[in-house]
Design a protein around this motif. Structure first.
Motif, mmCIF file in Angstrom:
data_model
loop_
_atom_site.group_PDB
_atom_site.id
_atom_site.type_symbol
_atom_site.label_atom_id
_atom_site.label_comp_id
_atom_site.label_asym_id
_atom_site.label_seq_id
_atom_site.Cartn_x
_atom_site.Cartn_y
_atom_site.Cartn_z
ATOM 1 N N THR A 11 80.318 21.176 63.333
ATOM 2 C CA THR A 11 81.107 22.426 63.077
ATOM 3 C C THR A 11 82.185 22.641 63.912
ATOM 4 O OG1 THR A 11 78.410 23.751 63.196
ATOM 5 C CG2 THR A 11 80.542 25.057 63.716
ATOM 6 N N VAL A 14 88.177 27.076 64.016
ATOM 7 C CA VAL A 14 89.742 26.305 64.499
ATOM 8 C C VAL A 14 89.935 27.986 63.744
ATOM 9 C CG1 VAL A 14 90.041 24.618 63.296
ATOM 10 C CG2 VAL A 14 90.083 25.702 61.728
ATOM 11 N N GLU A 16 92.146 31.233 62.126
ATOM 12 C CA GLU A 16 92.354 31.459 60.231
ATOM 13 C C GLU A 16 93.949 30.393 59.800
ATOM 14 O OE1 GLU A 16 91.381 35.039 57.563
ATOM 15 O OE2 GLU A 16 92.302 35.227 59.635
ATOM 16 N N TYR A 26 91.011 25.059 57.539
ATOM 17 C CA TYR A 26 89.722 25.104 56.742
ATOM 18 C C TYR A 26 89.473 24.238 55.409
ATOM 19 C CZ TYR A 26 90.863 29.836 54.827
ATOM 20 O OH TYR A 26 91.376 30.846 54.330
ATOM 21 N N THR A 27 90.494 24.940 54.416
ATOM 22 C CA THR A 27 90.767 24.578 52.866
ATOM 23 C C THR A 27 90.719 22.924 53.220
ATOM 24 O OG1 THR A 27 91.806 26.558 52.156
ATOM 25 C CG2 THR A 27 91.965 24.411 51.175
ATOM 26 N N ILE A 29 90.246 20.496 55.437
ATOM 27 C CA ILE A 29 88.965 19.863 55.450
ATOM 28 C C ILE A 29 87.707 20.002 54.659
ATOM 29 C CG2 ILE A 29 86.912 20.433 57.470
ATOM 30 C CD1 ILE A 29 88.793 21.967 59.365
ATOM 31 N N VAL A 30 87.309 21.133 54.135
ATOM 32 C CA VAL A 30 86.306 21.352 52.437
ATOM 33 C C VAL A 30 86.738 20.583 51.842
ATOM 34 C CG1 VAL A 30 85.811 22.850 51.039
ATOM 35 C CG2 VAL A 30 86.225 24.223 53.377
ATOM 36 N N VAL A 43 82.491 27.694 54.730
ATOM 37 C CA VAL A 43 82.955 28.213 55.335
ATOM 38 C C VAL A 43 83.124 29.950 55.751
ATOM 39 C CG1 VAL A 43 85.841 28.858 55.954
ATOM 40 C CG2 VAL A 43 85.671 26.672 54.712
ATOM 41 N N ARG A 45 84.036 32.906 58.203
ATOM 42 C CA ARG A 45 85.007 33.975 59.237
ATOM 43 C C ARG A 45 84.774 34.874 60.833
ATOM 44 N NH1 ARG A 45 88.733 38.655 57.452
ATOM 45 N NH2 ARG A 45 90.742 38.550 57.719
ATOM 46 N N VAL A 70 87.623 31.075 62.225
ATOM 47 C CA VAL A 70 87.004 30.506 61.054
ATOM 48 C C VAL A 70 86.135 28.947 61.992
ATOM 49 C CG1 VAL A 70 87.313 29.289 59.746
ATOM 50 C CG2 VAL A 70 88.828 30.479 60.035
ATOM 51 N N VAL A 72 84.275 25.853 59.414
ATOM 52 C CA VAL A 72 83.626 25.192 58.502
ATOM 53 C C VAL A 72 82.102 24.815 58.926
ATOM 54 C CG1 VAL A 72 84.129 23.273 57.433
ATOM 55 C CG2 VAL A 72 86.266 24.534 58.001
ATOM 56 N N VAL A 92 92.782 18.054 63.480
ATOM 57 C CA VAL A 92 92.062 19.215 64.136
ATOM 58 C C VAL A 92 93.129 19.037 65.719
ATOM 59 C CG1 VAL A 92 90.928 20.353 65.357
ATOM 60 C CG2 VAL A 92 90.239 19.782 63.497
#
Length: 117
Positions: A11, A14, A16, A26-27, A29-30, A43, A45, A70, A72, A92
């Motif tokens: 997990t 972070v 947003e 987050y984008t 990371i994904v 993700v 929110r 957020v 993830v 991060v």
């Protein structure tokens, strides 16, 4: 892909508005998790929270906050999660990374034959 039994949940918490090279963190990371072939990433929110800054961020109408929390979440086998945590060192700079031991009861990816699982 079939994942069951012992696994780990990663997990990443972070803000947003956190960015990595002009895109949401987050984008990034994904997309990196996808490129590394991890089982999946979601993700979530948050509607309210605070972190190291001790400022409370909330989605309530009268709030001025646009930096909501957020999360993830990624679940996969331990060696794959360990390898991915190394990727997060670059990404991060402010946030929290948590790794938990979990037990997966069933995961079957796309294209699984009928009755498998």
């Amino acid at each position: 892909m079939r994942l069951s039994g012992a696994a780990q949940r990663l997990t990443v918490l972070v803000g947003e508005s956190d960015q990595y090279r002009h895109r949401p963190l987050y984008t990034e990371i994904v997309h990196r998790a996808h490129r590394m072939g991890l089982a999946g990433a979601s993700v979530f929110r948050g509607i309210e929270g605070f972190g190291a800054s001790s400022l409370i961020h909330t989605s309530r109408l009268l709030s001025l906050s646009e930096d909501l929390p957020v999360a993830v979440v990624i679940v996969d086998a331990e060696p794959r999660i360990t390898a991915f945590v190394a990727e997060l060192d670059e990404l991060v700079t402010e946030g929290l990374v948590i790794v938990d031991e979990v037990r997966v009861h069933r995961y079957v990816g796309r294209g699984a034959p009928e009755g498998s699982g």
